[in-house]
Design an enzyme around this catalytic site. Structure first.
Site, short mmCIF file in Angstrom:
data_model
loop_
_atom_site.label_atom_id
_atom_site.label_comp_id
_atom_site.label_asym_id
_atom_site.label_seq_id
_atom_site.Cartn_x
_atom_site.Cartn_y
_atom_site.Cartn_z
N HIS A 67 14.98 -2.99 -4.13
CA HIS A 67 15.69 -4.27 -4.26
C HIS A 67 16.24 -4.45 -5.68
O HIS A 67 17.18 -5.21 -5.89
CB HIS A 67 14.75 -5.45 -3.96
CG HIS A 67 14.20 -5.44 -2.58
ND1 HIS A 67 14.99 -5.55 -1.45
CD2 HIS A 67 12.93 -5.35 -2.13
CE1 HIS A 67 14.22 -5.52 -0.38
NE2 HIS A 67 12.97 -5.39 -0.77
N HIS A 92 13.12 -7.53 -14.45
CA HIS A 92 14.02 -6.83 -13.52
C HIS A 92 15.41 -7.46 -13.64
O HIS A 92 15.59 -8.47 -14.33
CB HIS A 92 13.49 -6.93 -12.09
CG HIS A 92 13.39 -8.35 -11.60
ND1 HIS A 92 12.25 -9.11 -11.74
CD2 HIS A 92 14.31 -9.17 -11.04
CE1 HIS A 92 12.47 -10.32 -11.26
NE2 HIS A 92 13.72 -10.40 -10.83
N HIS A 94 19.41 -8.40 -11.70
CA HIS A 94 20.24 -8.65 -10.51
C HIS A 94 21.68 -8.36 -10.92
O HIS A 94 22.07 -8.69 -12.04
CB HIS A 94 20.09 -10.10 -10.04
CG HIS A 94 18.68 -10.47 -9.68
ND1 HIS A 94 18.18 -10.40 -8.40
CD2 HIS A 94 17.66 -10.90 -10.46
CE1 HIS A 94 16.91 -10.78 -8.40
NE2 HIS A 94 16.56 -11.10 -9.65
N GLU A 106 22.42 -14.59 -10.55
CA GLU A 106 21.89 -15.48 -9.52
C GLU A 106 22.20 -16.93 -9.89
O GLU A 106 22.80 -17.67 -9.12
CB GLU A 106 20.38 -15.25 -9.36
CG GLU A 106 20.07 -13.83 -8.96
CD GLU A 106 18.85 -13.71 -8.09
OE1 GLU A 106 17.74 -13.96 -8.59
OE2 GLU A 106 19.00 -13.38 -6.89
N HIS A 119 15.62 -11.14 -15.44
CA HIS A 119 14.48 -12.03 -15.21
C HIS A 119 13.22 -11.44 -15.82
O HIS A 119 12.88 -10.28 -15.55
CB HIS A 119 14.25 -12.23 -13.70
CG HIS A 119 15.31 -13.07 -13.06
ND1 HIS A 119 15.59 -13.02 -11.72
CD2 HIS A 119 16.16 -13.99 -13.60
CE1 HIS A 119 16.57 -13.89 -11.45
NE2 HIS A 119 16.93 -14.48 -12.59
N THR A 201 13.47 -15.88 -6.10
CA THR A 201 14.82 -15.77 -5.51
C THR A 201 14.88 -14.70 -4.43
O THR A 201 15.96 -14.38 -3.94
CB THR A 201 15.87 -15.45 -6.60
OG1 THR A 201 15.59 -14.14 -7.13
CG2 THR A 201 15.84 -16.49 -7.72
C1 SG7 Z 1 12.35 -8.64 -7.33
O1 SG7 Z 1 12.34 -10.07 -7.50
C2 SG7 Z 1 11.05 -7.98 -7.75
C3 SG7 Z 1 9.82 -8.78 -7.28
C4 SG7 Z 1 9.97 -10.24 -7.65
C5 SG7 Z 1 11.21 -10.78 -6.99
O2 SG7 Z 1 12.63 -8.28 -5.99
O3 SG7 Z 1 11.03 -7.84 -9.15
O4 SG7 Z 1 8.66 -8.27 -7.90
C6 SG7 Z 1 7.73 -7.66 -7.12
C7 SG7 Z 1 6.52 -7.19 -7.83
O5 SG7 Z 1 7.90 -7.48 -5.94
O6 SG7 Z 1 8.83 -10.98 -7.18
C8 SG7 Z 1 6.73 -12.07 -7.51
C9 SG7 Z 1 7.89 -11.37 -8.09
O7 SG7 Z 1 7.97 -11.17 -9.29
C10 SG7 Z 1 11.42 -12.28 -7.25
O8 SG7 Z 1 11.41 -12.55 -8.63
S1 SG7 Z 1 12.51 -13.51 -9.20
O9 SG7 Z 1 12.37 -14.80 -8.56
O10 SG7 Z 1 12.28 -13.53 -10.62
N1 SG7 Z 1 13.94 -12.95 -8.87
ZN ZN Z 2 14.89 -11.91 -10.23
#
Ligand code: SG7
Ligand code: ZN
Length: 265
Positions: A67, A92, A94, A106, A119, A201
């Site tokens: 993702h 991470h 986007h 976003e 983020h 998100t």
């Molecule tokens: C990304 O965004 C990943 C997720 C993250 C999610 O898909 O980085 O991380 C993991 C460990 O799955 O979810 C709980 C979390 O950090 C949503 O994060 S966000 O709201 O900052 N975009």
């Molecule tokens: Zn994010």
């Protein structure tokens, strides 16, 4: 059903709430920040990254999770200037698919989307013992959002990540990268930001996030953005239907009864 989800198509964002009910909640993220409706709160202090510049013995781990590209952060990194102590977990990105032209961020500001968004995810370590518990609780998480635009100059901080994307082209792959100053990914001004209560998100869209979106943008070069947009794939290496990992951003969600605070007039 199951837990498989994507950004477009039959399990795309308009269908998330069928499988993940919280995605249909009233406090979802991202949002469009309407600057004229943001409420100036003079009591909001500058964001205080803790230990972001500190380099330990260990390298960072960069993962393609199908993702996004995710970089794990050491437990000594945290966030001050909030009602609780928060511990950093990961960061991470986007992004879009067309050099930022069709969007990629976003959060949007007054209807304007940016090329990409960083983020930095933290959990409330004063109340909860780990992120899996914290992510389900109110104000369990604090995420910093940095809007990214394109310019002429190469951004050396972001290059620390972009340099290694070739090694994690496929979902599930991970690589070690030399540790670097994480604060250099943030804008210079940590005083000017928007604050609101929202959600993850991505599914399961838990409404547990205290969001900070910096007003100042950072800039990466067109070449750097292109690399981010084209280097990764969303499937595993052996899968024939693996697609480029692009347009991994959710559209703005209704603000409903929430107030967006601004740390500046
Ligand atoms: C990304 O965004 C990943 C997720 C993250 C999610 O898909 O980085 O991380 C993991 C460990 O799955 O979810 C709980 C979390 O950090 C949503 O994060 S966000 O709201 O900052 N975009
Ligand atoms: Zn994010």
């Amino acid at each position: 059903a199951g837990t498989h989800w994507t950004y477009t198509g039959s399990v795309g964002q308009s269908h998330w709430s069928e499988y993940f009910p919280e995605c249909g909640g009233t406090k979802q993220s991202p949002i469009d920040v309407k600057t004229s409706q943001a409420k100036y709160d003079p009591s909001l202090p500058p964001v205080r990254p803790l230990g972001y510049r500190q380099l330990g013995q260990e390298p960072f781990t960069l993962t393609n999770n199908g993702h996004t590209v995710e970089m794990s952060l050491p437990g000594w990194m945290g966030l001050g200037g909030l009602p609780w102590q928060f511990t950093a977990v990961q960061l991470h990105l986007h992004w879009g698919s067309r050099g930022g032209l069709g969007g990629g961020s976003e959060h949007t500001i007054d209807g304007h989307g940016y090329a990409a968004e960083l983020h930095v995810v933290h959990y409330n370590s004063e109340i909860y013992s780990n992120i899996s518990t914290a992510m389900r609780q109110r104000e369990g998480l604090a995420v910093l959002g940095v809007l990214i635009e394109t310019g002429e100059d190469t951004n050396p901080a972001y290059q620390n990540i972009i340099n290694h994307l070739e090694n994690i082209k496929h979902a599930g792959q991970r690589t070690s990268i030399p540790a670097f100053d994480v604060q250099s990914l943030l804008p210079l001004s940590l005083e000017r930001y928007f604050r609101y209560n929202g959600s993850l998100t991505t599914p399961p869209c838990y409404q547990s996030v205290l969001w900070t979106v910096f007003a100042e943008r950072v800039s990466v070069s067109h070449v750097q953005l292109r690399k981010l947009e084209t280097a990764l794939f969303s499937g595993h290496a052996e899968e024939s239907q693996s697609l480029p990992l692009q347009d991994n951003y959710r559209n703005p969600q209704p603000l409903n009864r929430r107030t967006v605070l601004a740390s500046f007039p």
